[in-house]
Each structure stands twice: as structure tokens, then as C-alpha cells.
Design a protein around this motif. Structure first.
Motif, short mmCIF file in Angstrom:
data_model
loop_
_atom_site.label_atom_id
_atom_site.label_comp_id
_atom_site.label_asym_id
_atom_site.label_seq_id
_atom_site.Cartn_x
_atom_site.Cartn_y
_atom_site.Cartn_z
N CYS A 21 0.86 -1.19 0.00
CA CYS A 21 0.00 0.00 0.00
C CYS A 21 0.89 1.23 0.00
CB CYS A 21 -0.91 -0.01 1.22
SG CYS A 21 -1.98 1.44 1.36
N TRP A 35 -4.61 -2.85 7.40
CA TRP A 35 -5.24 -3.63 6.34
C TRP A 35 -6.54 -4.20 6.89
CZ3 TRP A 35 -3.72 -3.97 1.33
CH2 TRP A 35 -2.43 -3.51 1.02
N TYR A 36 -7.58 -4.08 6.09
CA TYR A 36 -8.89 -4.63 6.40
C TYR A 36 -9.29 -5.56 5.27
CZ TYR A 36 -9.37 -0.91 9.91
OH TYR A 36 -9.19 -0.09 10.99
N ARG A 44 -16.76 -5.60 6.84
CA ARG A 44 -15.33 -5.33 6.77
C ARG A 44 -14.72 -5.50 8.15
NH1 ARG A 44 -13.30 -0.04 3.60
NH2 ARG A 44 -14.76 -0.99 2.14
N TYR A 93 -8.43 -4.14 1.83
CA TYR A 93 -8.33 -2.69 1.72
C TYR A 93 -7.21 -2.19 2.63
CZ TYR A 93 -13.08 -2.92 -0.22
OH TYR A 93 -14.19 -3.20 -0.98
N CYS A 94 -6.43 -1.25 2.14
CA CYS A 94 -5.47 -0.60 3.03
C CYS A 94 -6.06 0.71 3.54
CB CYS A 94 -4.13 -0.38 2.34
SG CYS A 94 -4.14 0.72 0.93
N ASN A 95 -5.60 1.09 4.70
CA ASN A 95 -6.10 2.29 5.37
C ASN A 95 -4.93 3.03 6.00
OD1 ASN A 95 -6.96 3.22 8.44
ND2 ASN A 95 -8.46 3.83 6.91
N ARG A 97 -4.27 6.61 8.61
CA ARG A 97 -4.79 7.75 9.36
C ARG A 97 -3.62 8.61 9.82
NH1 ARG A 97 -7.99 4.64 13.74
NH2 ARG A 97 -7.26 2.80 12.67
N ASP A 107 -8.32 10.18 7.18
CA ASP A 107 -8.61 8.76 7.33
C ASP A 107 -8.89 8.26 5.92
OD1 ASP A 107 -10.99 6.77 9.34
OD2 ASP A 107 -9.46 6.21 7.88
N TRP A 109 -8.67 5.56 2.51
CA TRP A 109 -8.80 4.16 2.11
C TRP A 109 -8.31 3.98 0.68
CZ3 TRP A 109 -10.48 0.30 5.34
CH2 TRP A 109 -11.06 0.70 6.55
#
Length: 119
Positions: A21, A35-36, A44, A93-95, A97, A107, A109
Motif C-alpha cells: 500500500c 489492512w482490512y 469489513r 483494503y489498506c487504510n 490515518r 482517514d 482508504w
């Protein structure tokens, strides 16, 4: 702030994949990268996260098999996934913050990357 995820694919049970990511844009600092994943018909869920301090957290289902890491200088995070199981199949999904240069909190995504574990 934009996140670009890559590295998904089709792998056999017991195999490995590495997700990446990359964060870009008006970023001053990233506090946590994570990571989600979301499987069909499910919500999720958090897979793993790494803080700017280096501290990590993992979902029970992946602890011992997945490893999250980050490269602060490159604003990237990685998810090394070993001993993959069919139940790991999901959209990942990467995240991130943190704080922008403005400064404001963000925040963000990335787009999902599909991981399919099947023989």
C-alpha cells in the motif's frame, strides 16, 4: 491523500502473497496504517495494523500467519500473508490515518485488492 493497494491474486491453500500500500498526497505524518478485508456477505474487518511507534495488532484469525510492516520514509505498508487458507479469501483494503500539511486529520482508504485462496 490517496492510497494505492497492490499485490492481490489467486493462490493455493498454504501459499503466500504480499500486499503493498502506497500513500501519497498532502501528508505530514501517518499515525497508523492498516489492512482490512471484506468477504462476500460479511462486514469489513481489521486484519492488521501498525502504528508510527512500531506497535502492531492482528486479528486472531491471522496472528502467526500474517505480518504487517511499514516503511515510513516511503509512506508504504506491507502485509505478508503466509499459510493462506480459503477463509482468507476477501477483498483487502489498506487504510491510513494521520495529519495533512494543512494541518487536518485524514482517514484514507485505498481501492480493494482481491485475494482468492483456492485449489
Amino acid at each position: 491523500v490517496q492510497l494505492q493497494a497492490s499485490g492481490g491474486g489467486l493462490v493455493q491453500p498454504g501459499g503466500s502473497l504480499r500486499l503493498s500500500c502506497a500513500a501519497s498526497g498532502n501528508i505530514f505524518s501517518i499515525i497508523v496504517m492498516g489492512w482490512y478485508r471484506q468477504a462476500p456477505g460479511k462486514e469489513r474487518e481489521l486484519v492488521a495494523a501498525v502504528a508510527s511507534t512500531g506497535g502492531t495488532t492482528y486479528a486472531d484469525a491471522v496472528r502467526g500467519r500474517f505480518t504487517i510492516s511499514r516503511d515510513a520514509a516511503k509512506k508504504m505498508s506491507y502485509l505478508q500473508m503466509n499459510s493462506l487458507k480459503p477463509e482468507d479469501t476477501a477483498l483487502y483494503y489498506c487504510n491510513a490515518r494521520g495529519t495533512t500539511m494543512t494541518p487536518r486529520q485524514f482517514d484514507a482508504w485505498g481501492q480493494g485488492t482481491q485475494v482468492t485462496v483456492s485449489s
